[in-house]
Design a protein around this motif. Structure first.
Motif, PDB file in Angstrom:
ATOM      1  N   ALA A   1       0.827  -1.212   0.000  1.00  0.00           N
ATOM      2  CA  ALA A   1       0.000   0.000   0.000  1.00  0.00           C
ATOM      3  C   ALA A   1       0.860   1.262   0.000  1.00  0.00           C
ATOM      4  O   ALA A   1       0.512   2.268  -0.628  1.00  0.00           O
ATOM      5  CB  ALA A   1      -0.925  -0.007   1.215  1.00  0.00           C
ATOM      6  N   ALA A   2       1.995   1.213   0.701  1.00  0.00           N
ATOM      7  CA  ALA A   2       2.873   2.381   0.764  1.00  0.00           C
ATOM      8  C   ALA A   2       3.621   2.591  -0.551  1.00  0.00           C
ATOM      9  O   ALA A   2       3.885   3.730  -0.954  1.00  0.00           O
ATOM     10  CB  ALA A   2       3.870   2.219   1.912  1.00  0.00           C
ATOM     11  N   ALA A   3       3.983   1.501  -1.223  1.00  0.00           N
ATOM     12  CA  ALA A   3       4.778   1.608  -2.453  1.00  0.00           C
ATOM     13  C   ALA A   3       3.932   1.985  -3.671  1.00  0.00           C
ATOM     14  O   ALA A   3       4.432   2.658  -4.583  1.00  0.00           O
ATOM     15  CB  ALA A   3       5.496   0.279  -2.724  1.00  0.00           C
ATOM     16  N   PHE A   4       2.671   1.583  -3.681  1.00  0.00           N
ATOM     17  CA  PHE A   4       1.855   1.795  -4.884  1.00  0.00           C
ATOM     18  C   PHE A   4       1.712   3.266  -5.277  1.00  0.00           C
ATOM     19  O   PHE A   4       1.875   3.597  -6.455  1.00  0.00           O
ATOM     20  CB  PHE A   4       0.473   1.155  -4.710  1.00  0.00           C
ATOM     21  N   PRO A   5       1.385   4.198  -4.351  1.00  0.00           N
ATOM     22  CA  PRO A   5       1.245   5.603  -4.773  1.00  0.00           C
ATOM     23  C   PRO A   5       2.515   6.175  -5.396  1.00  0.00           C
ATOM     24  O   PRO A   5       2.451   6.950  -6.351  1.00  0.00           O
ATOM     25  CB  PRO A   5       0.896   6.325  -3.462  1.00  0.00           C
ATOM     26  N   ILE A   6       3.664   5.777  -4.857  1.00  0.00           N
ATOM     27  CA  ILE A   6       4.933   6.279  -5.401  1.00  0.00           C
ATOM     28  C   ILE A   6       5.178   5.724  -6.794  1.00  0.00           C
ATOM     29  O   ILE A   6       5.559   6.450  -7.720  1.00  0.00           O
ATOM     30  CB  ILE A   6       6.091   5.913  -4.450  1.00  0.00           C
ATOM     31  N   CYS A   7       4.944   4.420  -6.951  1.00  0.00           N
ATOM     32  CA  CYS A   7       5.122   3.801  -8.268  1.00  0.00           C
ATOM     33  C   CYS A   7       4.143   4.402  -9.281  1.00  0.00           C
ATOM     34  O   CYS A   7       4.515   4.655 -10.433  1.00  0.00           O
ATOM     35  CB  CYS A   7       4.915   2.290  -8.177  1.00  0.00           C
ATOM     36  N   LEU A   8       2.910   4.626  -8.854  1.00  0.00           N
ATOM     37  CA  LEU A   8       1.908   5.200  -9.750  1.00  0.00           C
ATOM     38  C   LEU A   8       2.296   6.618 -10.161  1.00  0.00           C
ATOM     39  O   LEU A   8       2.161   6.999 -11.336  1.00  0.00           O
ATOM     40  CB  LEU A   8       0.533   5.213  -9.071  1.00  0.00           C
ATOM     41  N   TYR A   9       2.799   7.401  -9.210  1.00  0.00           N
ATOM     42  CA  TYR A   9       3.195   8.786  -9.521  1.00  0.00           C
ATOM     43  C   TYR A   9       4.298   8.820 -10.575  1.00  0.00           C
ATOM     44  O   TYR A   9       4.219   9.581 -11.547  1.00  0.00           O
ATOM     45  CB  TYR A   9       3.668   9.489  -8.248  1.00  0.00           C
ATOM     46  N   PHE A  10       5.322   7.989 -10.392  1.00  0.00           N
ATOM     47  CA  PHE A  10       6.443   8.002 -11.333  1.00  0.00           C
ATOM     48  C   PHE A  10       6.129   7.230 -12.615  1.00  0.00           C
ATOM     49  O   PHE A  10       6.862   7.322 -13.588  1.00  0.00           O
ATOM     50  CB  PHE A  10       7.709   7.457 -10.669  1.00  0.00           C
ATOM     51  N   TYR A  11       5.030   6.458 -12.602  1.00  0.00           N
ATOM     52  CA  TYR A  11       4.544   5.863 -13.848  1.00  0.00           C
ATOM     53  C   TYR A  11       3.881   6.939 -14.703  1.00  0.00           C
ATOM     54  O   TYR A  11       4.062   6.990 -15.923  1.00  0.00           O
ATOM     55  CB  TYR A  11       3.558   4.742 -13.537  1.00  0.00           C
ATOM     56  N   LEU A  12       3.107   7.804 -14.043  1.00  0.00           N
ATOM     57  CA  LEU A  12       2.420   8.888 -14.757  1.00  0.00           C
ATOM     58  C   LEU A  12       3.327  10.077 -15.011  1.00  0.00           C
ATOM     59  O   LEU A  12       3.101  10.844 -15.956  1.00  0.00           O
ATOM     60  CB  LEU A  12       1.201   9.342 -13.945  1.00  0.00           C
ATOM     61  N   ASN A  13       4.380  10.237 -14.189  1.00  0.00           N
ATOM     62  CA  ASN A  13       5.309  11.367 -14.323  1.00  0.00           C
ATOM     63  C   ASN A  13       6.741  10.840 -14.361  1.00  0.00           C
ATOM     64  O   ASN A  13       7.460  10.906 -13.353  1.00  0.00           O
ATOM     65  CB  ASN A  13       5.141  12.341 -13.153  1.00  0.00           C
ATOM     66  N   PRO A  14       7.169  10.293 -15.497  1.00  0.00           N
ATOM     67  CA  PRO A  14       8.514   9.709 -15.591  1.00  0.00           C
ATOM     68  C   PRO A  14       9.609  10.721 -15.254  1.00  0.00           C
ATOM     69  O   PRO A  14       9.459  11.920 -15.488  1.00  0.00           O
ATOM     70  CB  PRO A  14       8.606   9.262 -17.061  1.00  0.00           C
ATOM     71  N   ILE A  15      10.723  10.209 -14.721  1.00  0.00           N
ATOM     72  CA  ILE A  15      11.851  11.052 -14.331  1.00  0.00           C
ATOM     73  C   ILE A  15      12.800  11.215 -15.522  1.00  0.00           C
ATOM     74  O   ILE A  15      13.264  10.215 -16.075  1.00  0.00           O
ATOM     75  CB  ILE A  15      12.616  10.425 -13.154  1.00  0.00           C
ATOM     76  N   PRO A  16      13.114  12.435 -15.940  1.00  0.00           N
ATOM     77  CA  PRO A  16      14.084  12.628 -17.032  1.00  0.00           C
ATOM     78  C   PRO A  16      15.459  12.115 -16.606  1.00  0.00           C
ATOM     79  O   PRO A  16      15.897  12.342 -15.474  1.00  0.00           O
ATOM     80  CB  PRO A  16      14.099  14.152 -17.230  1.00  0.00           C
ATOM     81  N   LEU A  17      16.142  11.424 -17.516  1.00  0.00           N
ATOM     82  CA  LEU A  17      17.461  10.884 -17.216  1.00  0.00           C
ATOM     83  C   LEU A  17      18.535  11.947 -17.398  1.00  0.00           C
ATOM     84  O   LEU A  17      18.353  12.926 -18.109  1.00  0.00           O
ATOM     85  CB  LEU A  17      17.762   9.690 -18.124  1.00  0.00           C
ATOM     86  N   GLY A  18      19.689  11.733 -16.760  1.00  0.00           N
ATOM     87  CA  GLY A  18      20.819  12.640 -16.899  1.00  0.00           C
ATOM     88  C   GLY A  18      21.434  12.569 -18.284  1.00  0.00           C
ATOM     89  O   GLY A  18      21.110  11.685 -19.084  1.00  0.00           O
ATOM     90  N   GLU A  19      22.365  13.468 -18.552  1.00  0.00           N
ATOM     91  CA  GLU A  19      22.955  13.570 -19.893  1.00  0.00           C
ATOM     92  C   GLU A  19      23.669  12.298 -20.315  1.00  0.00           C
ATOM     93  O   GLU A  19      23.575  11.873 -21.467  1.00  0.00           O
ATOM     94  CB  GLU A  19      23.925  14.755 -19.946  1.00  0.00           C
TER      95      GLU A  19
END
Length: 406
Positions: free
Chosen positions: A331-349
């Protein structure tokens, strides 16, 4: 009755319960986050490669994929197309004619990948029509082109401008033509956007002198499972010795598959160490619980409670705590995974350069597949079940007089 006793015992010492459940919660939480990040990144890479370009399955002339020459073109006859469509899991067949050319506008010249497609089928297969950022989509009856956004910028071309293509066609014929720019397409992968040109299949066949030919036939299948069935069926029904190659998505993106294997190997070590630490934490909590409750266990056995029932009651306590901790971790991990699924993190150069070489959008997207969550929780739960066997053995051998004296 035993279940009721076990449940009440869990909440008798709330501090101990909280510590045990928290250790399991954080173990499940961090395991899910690590796996979701790794799995999501490579799922994104694979989906980009498959959905943007390669498809799940391609049928080509024997040896084409290694050389990529027009000489390895083949005729996608009605009989062959019907045979491909008849394979289980195949919904349609999208032919392509691919080759390179020099693309010119004024004094600027760039190398480009020219892909002749059936506009309607390509829209269904790769959603090409949804990537239009300016102008309109292709029409199979028009001699016009779509340019990648990056290529259009390099050539300073806009909608309605003319692009000149010069190259070598089938069996050495000259390939040259002028075409109006009908639309601009945007890809998340800048490398792909900077070199790609789409045109109707018949236009490409005329340009390269390859009337009626195709370099690849991309099969429209639902998912990777249908792709596996299609590859197996076609590998046995087509002449794959001399005439055709049936390529699955894994064969077309081997670099990504190798990267994925290496990364999963390193992640396995990290997760193993995490599980190892958590196992000792659960075991330590079990020892603490048994030591604290010696007098209680002694009294219960002395007044007639069977050791087997006592052992089962304590075992149920540990299993229940583990279950609660595992559920809380998911339950604690799902909101974080869902957030970064919908808002991917840009990778470094540095990572951006690597991913763009493969035509992949440079972002880190988490995975939210249900199996990912349940698998990590199940592993922790099984570990707890194994560790709790110690409490069963200890209580079955419990000597109330000896233990209470200590």
């Amino acid at each position: 009755m035993i279940l009721k006793i076990a449940w009440r015992n869990i909440w008798r010492n709330k501090r101990r319960t909280a510590i045990t459940a928290a250790s399991i919660l954080f173990a499940v939480f961090f395991a899910i986050i690590m796996v979701a990040m790794n799995r999501g990144m490579f799922d994104k890479m694979i989906n980009d490669s498959v959905n943007f370009y390669t498809g799940y399955v391609q049928v080509t002339h024997n040896g084409y994929w290694d050389e990529r020459f027009l000489e390895k073109s083949f005729e996608l006859s009605p009989e062959l197309e019907s045979k491909l469509k008849a394979s289980p899991g195949v919904e349609d067949v999208a032919p392509r004619l691919e080759s390179y050319a020099l693309a010119s506008a004024g004094t600027i010249t760039k190398s480009a990948l020219v892909i002749g497609v059936d506009a309607e089928k390509e829209a269904v297969l790769t959603d090409l029509d949804k990537r239009i950022v300016a102008g309109a989509y292709l029409d199979n009856k028009e001699d016009a082109v779509l340019l990648g956004e990056g290529l259009a910028e390099k050539l300073n071309l806009g909608i309605g401008d003319t692009i000149v293509l010069i190259g070598q066609g089938y069996r050495g014929v000259n390939a040259a033509g002028k075409y109006p720019v009908k639309g601009i397409v945007s890809f998340g992968a800048p490398d792909m956007s900077a070199k790609i040109i789409y045109m109707p299949l018949k236009t490409a066949q005329w340009l390269y002198g390859a009337t009626g030919l195709a370099t690849t036939a991309v099969l429209d299948v639902k998912d990777k499972y249908a792709a596996a069935a299609a590859v197996k069926n076609l590998s046995s029904s087509l002449d794959t010795t001399e005439a055709y190659d049936v390529l699955a998505w894994q064969e077309m993106i081997p670099e990504i598959m190798e990267m994925r294997s290496m990364e999963e190997g390193s992640n396995f070590i990290a997760i193993f160490l995490l599980y190892f630490i958590v196992s000792f934490g659960i075991f330590g909590t079990t020892l603490m619980m048994l030591a604290e409750r010696k007098h209680e266990f002694g009294v219960l056995v002395s007044i007639g409670m069977k050791k087997s029932k006592l052992a089962i009651s304590v075992w149920i306590e540990i299993i229940t705590l583990t279950f609660l901790g595992a559920v809380a971790g998911m339950a604690a991990a799902f909101p974080i995974c869902l957030y970064f699924y919908l808002n991917p993190i840009p990778l470094g150069e540095s990572l951006r350069e690597i991913t763009e070489e493969y035509g992949i959008e440079a972002v880190l997207q988490f995975s939210i597949k249900p199996s990912l969550f349940t698998t990590q929780a199940t592993i922790i739960f099984v570990l707890a079940c194994i560790i709790s066997i110690y409490s069963l053995v200890k209580l079955l051998r419990f000597d109330p007089i000896k233990e209470m004296k200590e």
